[in-house]
Scaffold this active site. Sequence first.
Site, PDB file in Angstrom:
ATOM      1  N   TYR A  58       0.825  -1.219   0.000  1.00  0.00           N
ATOM      2  CA  TYR A  58       0.000   0.000   0.000  1.00  0.00           C
ATOM      3  C   TYR A  58       0.857   1.267   0.000  1.00  0.00           C
ATOM      4  CZ  TYR A  58      -4.188  -2.750   0.170  1.00  0.00           C
ATOM      5  OH  TYR A  58      -5.186  -3.624  -0.173  1.00  0.00           O
ATOM      6  N   ARG A  61       1.457   1.838  -3.587  1.00  0.00           N
ATOM      7  CA  ARG A  61       0.241   2.378  -4.246  1.00  0.00           C
ATOM      8  C   ARG A  61       0.107   3.877  -3.933  1.00  0.00           C
ATOM      9  NH1 ARG A  61       1.154  -1.673  -5.270  1.00  0.00           N
ATOM     10  NH2 ARG A  61       1.849  -0.447  -7.009  1.00  0.00           N
ATOM     11  N   ASN A  92     -12.708   2.929  -5.949  1.00  0.00           N
ATOM     12  CA  ASN A  92     -11.277   3.263  -5.959  1.00  0.00           C
ATOM     13  C   ASN A  92     -10.817   3.764  -4.593  1.00  0.00           C
ATOM     14  OD1 ASN A  92     -11.347   2.545  -8.587  1.00  0.00           O
ATOM     15  ND2 ASN A  92     -11.334   4.632  -9.390  1.00  0.00           N
ATOM     16  N   HIS A 109     -14.489   1.088  -0.793  1.00  0.00           N
ATOM     17  CA  HIS A 109     -13.433   0.153  -0.405  1.00  0.00           C
ATOM     18  C   HIS A 109     -12.300   0.824   0.373  1.00  0.00           C
ATOM     19  CE1 HIS A 109     -14.857  -2.674  -3.856  1.00  0.00           C
ATOM     20  NE2 HIS A 109     -15.636  -2.722  -2.804  1.00  0.00           N
ATOM     21  N   GLY A 175     -16.042   2.427 -15.758  1.00  0.00           N
ATOM     22  CA  GLY A 175     -14.766   1.745 -15.538  1.00  0.00           C
ATOM     23  C   GLY A 175     -14.754   0.708 -14.444  1.00  0.00           C
TER      24      GLY A 175
HETATM   25  P1  NAD Z   1     -11.505  -3.917 -12.626  1.00  0.00           P
HETATM   26  O1  NAD Z   1     -10.033  -3.778 -12.816  1.00  0.00           O
HETATM   27  O2  NAD Z   1     -12.064  -5.241 -12.282  1.00  0.00           O
HETATM   28  O3  NAD Z   1     -12.221  -3.440 -13.977  1.00  0.00           O
HETATM   29  C1  NAD Z   1     -11.783  -2.288 -14.649  1.00  0.00           C
HETATM   30  C2  NAD Z   1     -12.781  -1.902 -15.724  1.00  0.00           C
HETATM   31  O4  NAD Z   1     -12.313  -0.694 -16.294  1.00  0.00           O
HETATM   32  C3  NAD Z   1     -12.905  -2.918 -16.870  1.00  0.00           C
HETATM   33  O5  NAD Z   1     -14.281  -3.142 -17.178  1.00  0.00           O
HETATM   34  C4  NAD Z   1     -12.164  -2.235 -18.012  1.00  0.00           C
HETATM   35  O6  NAD Z   1     -12.718  -2.561 -19.299  1.00  0.00           O
HETATM   36  C5  NAD Z   1     -12.396  -0.770 -17.693  1.00  0.00           C
HETATM   37  N1  NAD Z   1     -11.417   0.150 -18.252  1.00  0.00           N
HETATM   38  C6  NAD Z   1     -10.148  -0.078 -18.667  1.00  0.00           C
HETATM   39  N2  NAD Z   1      -9.586   1.044 -19.135  1.00  0.00           N
HETATM   40  C7  NAD Z   1     -10.523   2.029 -19.010  1.00  0.00           C
HETATM   41  C8  NAD Z   1     -10.553   3.408 -19.326  1.00  0.00           C
HETATM   42  N3  NAD Z   1      -9.496   4.020 -19.876  1.00  0.00           N
HETATM   43  N4  NAD Z   1     -11.688   4.114 -19.062  1.00  0.00           N
HETATM   44  C9  NAD Z   1     -12.778   3.511 -18.509  1.00  0.00           C
HETATM   45  N5  NAD Z   1     -12.803   2.179 -18.209  1.00  0.00           N
HETATM   46  C10 NAD Z   1     -11.681   1.458 -18.462  1.00  0.00           C
HETATM   47  O7  NAD Z   1     -11.922  -2.808 -11.594  1.00  0.00           O
HETATM   48  P2  NAD Z   1     -13.078  -2.748 -10.501  1.00  0.00           P
HETATM   49  O8  NAD Z   1     -14.355  -3.279 -11.083  1.00  0.00           O
HETATM   50  O9  NAD Z   1     -13.042  -1.367  -9.974  1.00  0.00           O
HETATM   51  O10 NAD Z   1     -12.601  -3.759  -9.365  1.00  0.00           O
HETATM   52  C11 NAD Z   1     -11.265  -3.664  -8.887  1.00  0.00           C
HETATM   53  C12 NAD Z   1     -11.081  -3.609  -7.395  1.00  0.00           C
HETATM   54  O11 NAD Z   1      -9.702  -3.278  -7.136  1.00  0.00           O
HETATM   55  C13 NAD Z   1     -11.899  -2.521  -6.729  1.00  0.00           C
HETATM   56  O12 NAD Z   1     -12.436  -3.086  -5.597  1.00  0.00           O
HETATM   57  C14 NAD Z   1     -10.899  -1.421  -6.359  1.00  0.00           C
HETATM   58  O13 NAD Z   1     -11.037  -1.090  -4.979  1.00  0.00           O
HETATM   59  C15 NAD Z   1      -9.528  -2.031  -6.497  1.00  0.00           C
HETATM   60  N6  NAD Z   1      -8.615  -1.167  -7.335  1.00  0.00           N
HETATM   61  C16 NAD Z   1      -8.601   0.187  -7.152  1.00  0.00           C
HETATM   62  C17 NAD Z   1      -7.763   0.987  -7.941  1.00  0.00           C
HETATM   63  C18 NAD Z   1      -7.767   2.487  -7.715  1.00  0.00           C
HETATM   64  O14 NAD Z   1      -8.051   2.939  -6.606  1.00  0.00           O
HETATM   65  N7  NAD Z   1      -7.459   3.309  -8.735  1.00  0.00           N
HETATM   66  C19 NAD Z   1      -6.953   0.429  -8.913  1.00  0.00           C
HETATM   67  C20 NAD Z   1      -6.968  -0.969  -9.064  1.00  0.00           C
HETATM   68  C21 NAD Z   1      -7.808  -1.755  -8.254  1.00  0.00           C
END
Ligand code: NAD
Length: 231
Positions: A58, A61, A92, A109, A175
Amino acid sequence: MHARKKPTLVALTGAGMSAESGIPTFRGAGGLWENHRVEDVATPEAWARDRELVLRFYNERRKRMWACEPNAGHRGLAELERNFDVTIVTQNIDNLHERAGSSRVVHLHGELMKSRSTLDPRLVYDIAGWELKLGDRCERGSQLRPHIVWFGEAVPMMDAAIEIVGAADVLAIIGTSLLVYPAASLVHDAPAGARRFLIDPHPPAITDPDLTVICAGASEGVARLRALLEA
Ligand code: NAD
């Protein structure tokens, strides 16, 4: 005279929202999260087994997040506040919605920039900088952990999120692969009359004949959403 009430817009956002800011999505790399198996870094079992590894994961991250900027999609959602009463319900853990100017953000989350006591979950603190270390303690003397909802843990903000989505005039799903529950179930909680949009370059399949799918990344997708809503 009373100002007319703005329509309510709820944006349900996932990792794809921040992809164009340089934060990788979760399922993008073959089910690994930044080269780690989820079970090794984002579960209570991982914390019990190897606190140092979880803290380091973390910390990385957090450091990465500070090197990233909100993208045009984050900013577009913040600008929608001019015409809509906007609430972001995000999966996120980054703070890019806040840094883009969104005033109401619910983190389902948890939040990278917060820590909490392992003794009393009500003791939540802001993290200064990017590092949380072994030996960092709450006021009652117990080790601090990341303020993250790990896989296998309850989602305390879920009831509030159901209520927020249940009052939406417009729901924009952006997303998210809709594979992580219970967050994914929120797409079904909007009222029957709500306008519903989904923005994703690879949209997950949802059976909803009234859903408008915008097959695009977050920046372009939010611009197209605004053109549809603000015309
Ligand atoms: P996921 O990774 O399972 O799905 C990501 C989705 O985003 C996909 O459907 C993909 O097609 C789409 N995507 C890819 N590029 C994109 C773009 N440029 N614009 C819009 N959409 C796009 O993500 P999830 O469903 O959020 O589940 C992941 C888990 O992991 C969550 O619980 C989250 O807490 C955690 N996570 C968080 C972060 C963050 O805080 N930024 C990053 C990674 C994972």
